[in-house]
Motif scaffolding. Sequence first.
Motif, PDB file in Angstrom:
ATOM      1  N   PRO A 166       0.859  -1.194   0.000  1.00 59.27           N
ATOM      2  CA  PRO A 166       0.000   0.000   0.000  1.00 59.27           C
ATOM      3  C   PRO A 166       0.889   1.236   0.000  1.00 59.27           C
ATOM      4  CG  PRO A 166       0.106  -0.948   2.193  1.00 59.27           C
ATOM      5  CD  PRO A 166       0.881  -1.875   1.296  1.00 59.27           C
ATOM      6  N   ARG A 167       0.289   2.390  -0.252  1.00 61.66           N
ATOM      7  CA  ARG A 167       1.144   3.588  -0.331  1.00 61.66           C
ATOM      8  C   ARG A 167       0.396   4.868   0.061  1.00 61.66           C
ATOM      9  NH1 ARG A 167      -0.405   2.621  -5.769  1.00 61.66           N
ATOM     10  NH2 ARG A 167      -1.400   4.441  -6.725  1.00 61.66           N
ATOM     11  N   PHE A 168       1.183   5.819   0.508  1.00 58.24           N
ATOM     12  CA  PHE A 168       0.696   7.184   0.673  1.00 58.24           C
ATOM     13  C   PHE A 168       1.229   8.011  -0.485  1.00 58.24           C
ATOM     14  CE2 PHE A 168       0.574   5.781   5.122  1.00 58.24           C
ATOM     15  CZ  PHE A 168      -0.673   6.241   5.509  1.00 58.24           C
ATOM     16  N   GLU A 169       0.362   8.797  -1.087  1.00 56.90           N
ATOM     17  CA  GLU A 169       0.808   9.773  -2.079  1.00 56.90           C
ATOM     18  C   GLU A 169       0.782  11.139  -1.399  1.00 56.90           C
ATOM     19  OE1 GLU A 169      -1.673   9.343  -5.485  1.00 56.90           O
ATOM     20  OE2 GLU A 169      -1.098   7.257  -5.799  1.00 56.90           O
ATOM     21  N   LEU A 170       1.909  11.815  -1.457  1.00 59.57           N
ATOM     22  CA  LEU A 170       2.078  13.035  -0.680  1.00 59.57           C
ATOM     23  C   LEU A 170       2.393  14.238  -1.550  1.00 59.57           C
ATOM     24  CD1 LEU A 170       4.491  11.601   2.049  1.00 59.57           C
ATOM     25  CD2 LEU A 170       1.986  11.564   2.050  1.00 59.57           C
ATOM     26  N   ARG A 171       2.046  15.384  -1.024  1.00 60.27           N
ATOM     27  CA  ARG A 171       2.510  16.646  -1.586  1.00 60.27           C
ATOM     28  C   ARG A 171       3.454  17.235  -0.552  1.00 60.27           C
ATOM     29  NH1 ARG A 171       3.386  18.903  -6.372  1.00 60.27           N
ATOM     30  NH2 ARG A 171       4.290  20.921  -5.901  1.00 60.27           N
ATOM     31  N   VAL A 172       4.731  17.312  -0.884  1.00 62.16           N
ATOM     32  CA  VAL A 172       5.736  17.782   0.068  1.00 62.16           C
ATOM     33  C   VAL A 172       6.323  19.087  -0.448  1.00 62.16           C
ATOM     34  CG1 VAL A 172       7.834  17.199   1.328  1.00 62.16           C
ATOM     35  CG2 VAL A 172       6.261  15.376   0.616  1.00 62.16           C
ATOM     36  N   ALA A 173       6.273  20.113   0.381  1.00 66.59           N
ATOM     37  CA  ALA A 173       6.834  21.402  -0.007  1.00 66.59           C
ATOM     38  C   ALA A 173       8.350  21.381   0.143  1.00 66.59           C
ATOM     39  CB  ALA A 173       6.226  22.505   0.855  1.00 66.59           C
ATOM     40  N   GLY A 174       9.020  22.293  -0.515  1.00 66.62           N
ATOM     41  CA  GLY A 174      10.469  22.400  -0.374  1.00 66.62           C
ATOM     42  C   GLY A 174      11.195  21.987  -1.623  1.00 66.62           C
ATOM     43  N   SER A 175      12.500  22.197  -1.595  1.00 63.86           N
ATOM     44  CA  SER A 175      13.302  21.989  -2.801  1.00 63.86           C
ATOM     45  C   SER A 175      13.654  20.531  -3.030  1.00 63.86           C
ATOM     46  CB  SER A 175      14.585  22.814  -2.717  1.00 63.86           C
ATOM     47  OG  SER A 175      15.343  22.400  -1.598  1.00 63.86           O
ATOM     48  N   SER A 176      13.635  19.712  -2.000  1.00 66.85           N
ATOM     49  CA  SER A 176      14.025  18.308  -2.164  1.00 66.85           C
ATOM     50  C   SER A 176      13.031  17.430  -1.423  1.00 66.85           C
ATOM     51  CB  SER A 176      15.447  18.107  -1.646  1.00 66.85           C
ATOM     52  OG  SER A 176      15.919  16.827  -1.982  1.00 66.85           O
ATOM     53  N   PRO A 177      11.845  17.258  -2.002  1.00 70.27           N
ATOM     54  CA  PRO A 177      10.748  16.639  -1.255  1.00 70.27           C
ATOM     55  C   PRO A 177      11.030  15.226  -0.761  1.00 70.27           C
ATOM     56  CG  PRO A 177      10.159  16.993  -3.580  1.00 70.27           C
ATOM     57  CD  PRO A 177      11.435  17.722  -3.336  1.00 70.27           C
ATOM     58  N   SER A 178      11.670  14.398  -1.575  1.00 67.37           N
ATOM     59  CA  SER A 178      11.911  13.023  -1.130  1.00 67.37           C
ATOM     60  C   SER A 178      12.847  13.002   0.073  1.00 67.37           C
ATOM     61  CB  SER A 178      12.503  12.188  -2.266  1.00 67.37           C
ATOM     62  OG  SER A 178      11.572  12.045  -3.303  1.00 67.37           O
ATOM     63  N   GLU A 179      13.857  13.875   0.021  1.00 60.95           N
ATOM     64  CA  GLU A 179      14.791  13.942   1.143  1.00 60.95           C
ATOM     65  C   GLU A 179      14.052  14.391   2.399  1.00 60.95           C
ATOM     66  OE1 GLU A 179      17.723  12.828   0.664  1.00 60.95           O
ATOM     67  OE2 GLU A 179      17.539  12.690  -1.505  1.00 60.95           O
ATOM     68  N   ALA A 180      13.142  15.337   2.234  1.00 59.63           N
ATOM     69  CA  ALA A 180      12.419  15.867   3.383  1.00 59.63           C
ATOM     70  C   ALA A 180      11.585  14.783   4.063  1.00 59.63           C
ATOM     71  CB  ALA A 180      11.528  17.023   2.938  1.00 59.63           C
ATOM     72  N   ILE A 181      10.887  14.000   3.260  1.00 60.57           N
ATOM     73  CA  ILE A 181      10.013  12.992   3.868  1.00 60.57           C
ATOM     74  C   ILE A 181      10.834  11.842   4.425  1.00 60.57           C
ATOM     75  CG2 ILE A 181       9.540  11.577   1.816  1.00 60.57           C
ATOM     76  CD1 ILE A 181       7.012  12.747   4.476  1.00 60.57           C
ATOM     77  N   THR A 182      11.993  11.584   3.846  1.00 62.95           N
ATOM     78  CA  THR A 182      12.887  10.573   4.414  1.00 62.95           C
ATOM     79  C   THR A 182      13.302  10.989   5.816  1.00 62.95           C
ATOM     80  OG1 THR A 182      13.714   9.954   2.224  1.00 62.95           O
ATOM     81  CG2 THR A 182      15.077   9.356   4.105  1.00 62.95           C
TER      82      THR A 182
END
Lengths: 325, 155
Positions: A166-182
């Motif tokens: 299963p998965r969450f689809e996210l809207r992440v603000a900022g210049s490097s969204p994947s890094e932020a959510i990690t």
Amino acid sequence: MTHSDPLDGSIREALADVVSQAPIAPDFDDITASSSGQQKRPMRPIAWAAAAVVAVVVAGVALAGTDDTTVDTGMAAQDSEEDGSAATRCEQAVLRFAADESNVIVFLQPDSTGDQQDDVARAIQGAPEVEVVRFVDQQATYDEFRDLFVNSPELVESVTADILPPRFELRVAGSSPSEAITGVLGTNPAVREIIAADLAMAEMVAQCEAQTHASAGATPTTTIATDDGQEPASGADPSASSGSDEQALDERCEMAKAPYGPGAEVIAAFESTGDFEAVCWIDGSVAKSPPGGDPFDRAVVGIRSDGTSTLIKAGYQSSMQPEAP
Amino acid sequence: MVRSDDGELYRKHADDLVSLATTLVGPSAAADVVAAAVARTLASPQWDRVDDRYAYWVRAVVNEARSAHRSTMRRLGREETVARRGERFVDEAPGPQPEVLRAVADLSLQQRTVTYLAYWRDLPASEIAETLGISEGAVRRHLARARSKLRRSLS
């Protein structure tokens, strides 16, 4: 390079328009932090495609030589009937995958519990820069999977919803969204993979098209744009056909790089005829036989139609430049 | 293995790498492409033997962008569709005009890379060839084809 053609000014203006949209560069410390903990964020293969491969191996399913069995295809089948294009069908199916406004996808472990998933949701919702666009459960993921691999009925039959993440689809603000959510999710055991939505979709299209070609027992018919300057076949849409074939070719080469070390990279991929269907140039570590001196750091690998690969030649990057076979 | 001056070198070239990635995949995935490419190089066992680290990063960004190429095409197409409908997209987010997006999107990944390095970085063909690890002849062929396409689409 000196240019005097008025076209040169137009090209620079066009580039200026595009580059003006460039985001802020990711911070080096964030990159090194993610690099040291990279096992939490592998870029490929994407989680459920990998799960499908596992399922195929477990089930012992032969992927090639499919029969004419049809399944309920929904939207994907209609597209296929309309234009017969694997690229179009795969793209249409993948477009359903991530909501347009999402930019990061968090795949969860297929066996994660409801409580664990709730923990992940709470962690995500606690971050002000993150907005949950939607949650996609295993059954919905299976429905997408079935649409995407509609031309591979054996593959679809070998997969059940419970092995898909299963998965969450996210809207992440900022210049490097994947890094932020990690950073937000840290080492949460229920998280399997975090990946940019665009990259995940591109990987899915490549997987879908490669599987379509394998199931049809045929290789792509158009040539790709390669480093030697070859263009797509006459009459083909360069932005469509070259991309899909290039992706499929790259995927084949990616599968062949493992023997050349964890840092091995595919630097060029070419279609070929004769003994090999694809020829891959891979930078990595190639042991000499007998051993002596520094190992070679560039390999040329041929891939046959059955998927087996052979080292054609090896050498040093300084003296071997990629060239079409 | 991260070298002591990698951070300084990265900061020197970071904006350029992100601009290149934006040209290759568009703005939304550009930062992630750069982050993934640089992280991959830093984790590579070969990294401490790389002489021209900027060129290595450029090639890594191009490799990483290859995966995102197709989805970017799709997104550019969607943006163009929205703009054509006269919806608020253009007013709210002023940026490249649809025809410019289309012109760039029509180039192959290699053509975009060479065009960026030639026209934005003003590098000569010999340096582009060295940076990308391809022959000078290939650079000239990519550039010639890119110019041919752009002449049609930008005129």
